[in-house]
Every structure is written in C-alpha cells, then in structure tokens.
Design an enzyme around this catalytic site. Structure first.
Site, PDB file in Angstrom:
ATOM      1  N   GLY A   2       0.778  -1.230   0.000  1.00  0.00           N
ATOM      2  CA  GLY A   2       0.000   0.000   0.000  1.00  0.00           C
ATOM      3  C   GLY A   2       0.811   1.280   0.000  1.00  0.00           C
ATOM      4  N   SER A   3       1.988   1.275  -0.595  1.00  0.00           N
ATOM      5  CA  SER A   3       2.776   2.519  -0.615  1.00  0.00           C
ATOM      6  C   SER A   3       2.060   3.595  -1.436  1.00  0.00           C
ATOM      7  CB  SER A   3       4.180   2.264  -1.164  1.00  0.00           C
ATOM      8  OG  SER A   3       4.162   1.972  -2.549  1.00  0.00           O
TER       9      SER A   3
ATOM     10  N   ARG B  98     -15.784 -14.902  -9.339  1.00  0.00           N
ATOM     11  CA  ARG B  98     -15.408 -13.482  -9.204  1.00  0.00           C
ATOM     12  C   ARG B  98     -16.597 -12.651  -8.732  1.00  0.00           C
ATOM     13  NH1 ARG B  98     -10.533 -12.003 -11.170  1.00  0.00           N
ATOM     14  NH2 ARG B  98      -9.586 -13.509 -12.586  1.00  0.00           N
TER      15      ARG B  98
ATOM     16  N   HIS C  23      -0.567   2.057 -13.118  1.00  0.00           N
ATOM     17  CA  HIS C  23       0.080   0.910 -13.753  1.00  0.00           C
ATOM     18  C   HIS C  23       1.548   1.266 -13.970  1.00  0.00           C
ATOM     19  CE1 HIS C  23       0.422  -2.644 -16.285  1.00  0.00           C
ATOM     20  NE2 HIS C  23       1.089  -1.900 -17.151  1.00  0.00           N
TER      21      HIS C  23
ATOM     22  N   GLU D  77       5.505   7.033  -9.020  1.00  0.00           N
ATOM     23  CA  GLU D  77       4.097   6.691  -8.773  1.00  0.00           C
ATOM     24  C   GLU D  77       3.561   7.489  -7.587  1.00  0.00           C
ATOM     25  OE1 GLU D  77       3.404   2.467  -8.434  1.00  0.00           O
ATOM     26  OE2 GLU D  77       4.933   2.058  -9.930  1.00  0.00           O
TER      27      GLU D  77
HETATM   28  C1  GRF Z   1       3.283  -0.746  -7.738  1.00  0.00           C
HETATM   29  O1  GRF Z   1       4.372  -1.017  -8.587  1.00  0.00           O
HETATM   30  C2  GRF Z   1       2.111  -0.296  -8.573  1.00  0.00           C
HETATM   31  O2  GRF Z   1       2.512   0.239  -9.810  1.00  0.00           O
HETATM   32  C3  GRF Z   1       1.356  -1.553  -8.825  1.00  0.00           C
HETATM   33  O3  GRF Z   1       1.457  -2.267  -7.596  1.00  0.00           O
HETATM   34  C4  GRF Z   1       2.803  -2.049  -7.089  1.00  0.00           C
HETATM   35  C5  GRF Z   1       2.802  -2.029  -5.582  1.00  0.00           C
HETATM   36  O4  GRF Z   1       2.061  -0.925  -5.169  1.00  0.00           O
HETATM   37  N1  GRF Z   1      -0.005  -1.243  -9.189  1.00  0.00           N
HETATM   38  P1  GRF Z   1       1.862  -0.568  -3.591  1.00  0.00           P
HETATM   39  O5  GRF Z   1       3.235  -0.370  -2.970  1.00  0.00           O
HETATM   40  O6  GRF Z   1       1.136  -1.728  -2.911  1.00  0.00           O
HETATM   41  O7  GRF Z   1       1.089   0.711  -3.625  1.00  0.00           O
END
Ligand code: GRF
Length: 195
Positions: free
Chosen positions: A12-13, A65, A109, A174
């Site tokens: 979740g960064s 799903r 993405h 990002e």
């Molecule tokens: C990131 O590389 C993002 O581009 C992709 O998921 C990866 C991890 O994202 N969608 P996060 O650290 O969990 O936000």
C-alpha cells in the site's frame, strides 16, 4: 468534499501517498481502504491512520469473481465513495463491477501505457532495451490497462538497471503522480498530468 475508497493487495505505498496527500484544501478525503488480502501490509498502515478498513479474502470464492466482488461491494457501498482508486490491487475486476464505477475508477500501472499492459512491466522494458520507463494513471475500463490516460511520469532506464532498481525508480514517481492526478480528478478536471 469528494470521498475516496482505495483498493490494495499489498504494502500500500501508493495508498499511503494518496492518503497523505488528502489534507488541507485538497478536495477529497479517504473513507475506506479495502483489500482482497486480510494480511495486506497496507491495512495496518491505514488502521494506524484511523482510516476505516475492510478485507475480503478472494481465495474462498475460487473462480466465482462475482461472489467475491459482491462481498467487496458490500463494504465499498457502505462507505459510499465518489471515487475508487486501485493502488497495487492485483485482482481483475469484472465488467459488471467496472460498469458500476465507470468514470470514477482509477488505477496506477507501472509502465508508459499503452506499452506493457499486464504484468512484469519492468522486465519487459529492460528486455526491449528501452531507455525510458515510467508509470501511468488511467481510468479503468473493461479492457485491461487500456482506459483513458489521466497522467504519466517518465524515468530514465540506466545502464546496469535490474527489475528491482527500475521498479524502485518508477515507484518513487508513482507516489508523485497518483496524488497529483487524484487532486485534479477530484476537482473535476480530467486534463492529463505529465511529470
Ligand atoms: C506498484 O508497482 C504499482 O505500480 C502496482 O502495484 C505495485 C505495488 O504498489 N499497481 P503498492 O506499494 O502496494 O502501492
């Protein structure tokens, strides 16, 4: 004030960057962090910030799903978000789910779309000998990683780069790009952001 729900699958960064940006005169606030993995590290980060969380483990639903999404939707609709941000969310959503949020469903993405939709984007960019890479924020449509582009950030590919060093360089961008796009999008402006 726009209400934002963020879907995650891992650390979740990107979610954290978005949450930390929604302060002061920002036109949006987070109302829910949800994950398909109850053990997702991002859930603990959201809880530490007193943001409501929800987790629906997709594994018991197997190939169904629709059933997984129905359970997830229960939590999302309770939060009644105006905007839904996918941030490291690793489940493919059905056209029905996407329809429900069309026009207010965003994703980030890790490639310069339309190049490299799908997985392993950095490995593919390195294998192709690209000198540039980056990330894209786009509206989510039924075609995977192909909706209208709302922003892009570019980084150089450097000699000796590995998937990890390139991924780290892109991830840093990002965390700049997604908040910039969300702020503009929440203000009703779809003009793309280019960093
Ligand atoms: C990131 O590389 C993002 O581009 C992709 O998921 C990866 C991890 O994202 N969608 P996060 O650290 O969990 O936000």
């Amino acid at each position: 004030m726009k209400h934002v729900a963020i879907l995650i699958s891992g650390g979740g960064s990107n979610m954290l960057a978005l949450v930390n940006s929604m302060t002061g005169d920002h036109p949006a606030r987070p109302v829910l962090i949800a994950s398909n993995d109850p053990a997702a590290g991002g859930l603990a980060k959201a809880k530490a910030l007193d943001i409501p969380t929800a987790a629906v483990d997709h594994r018991p639903f197997g190939k169904d799903r629709q059933a997984f999404e129905a359970e997830l939707l229960h939590h999302i609709e309770a939060a009644n978000p105006d905007i839904l941000c996918l941030a490291g969310f690793m489940r493919i959503l059905t056209p029905g789910f996407i329809q429900r949020f069309q026009g207010r469903l965003l994703n980030i993405h890790p490639s310069l779309l339309p190049k490299y939709p799908g997985l392993h984007t950095h490995t593919r960019a390195l294998a192709a000998g690209d000198t540039e890479a980056g990330c894209t924020v786009h509206e989510v449509t039924a075609d995977l990683d192909a909706g209208p582009i709302l922003g892009q950030a570019r980084v150089p590919v450097l000699p000796g780069d590995t998937e990890d060093t390139l991924a780290a360089r892109v991830l840093h961008e990002e965390h700049r790009l997604y908040p910039a796009v969300l702020r503009r999008f929440a203000a009703g402006d779809r003009t793309p952001v280019f960093l």
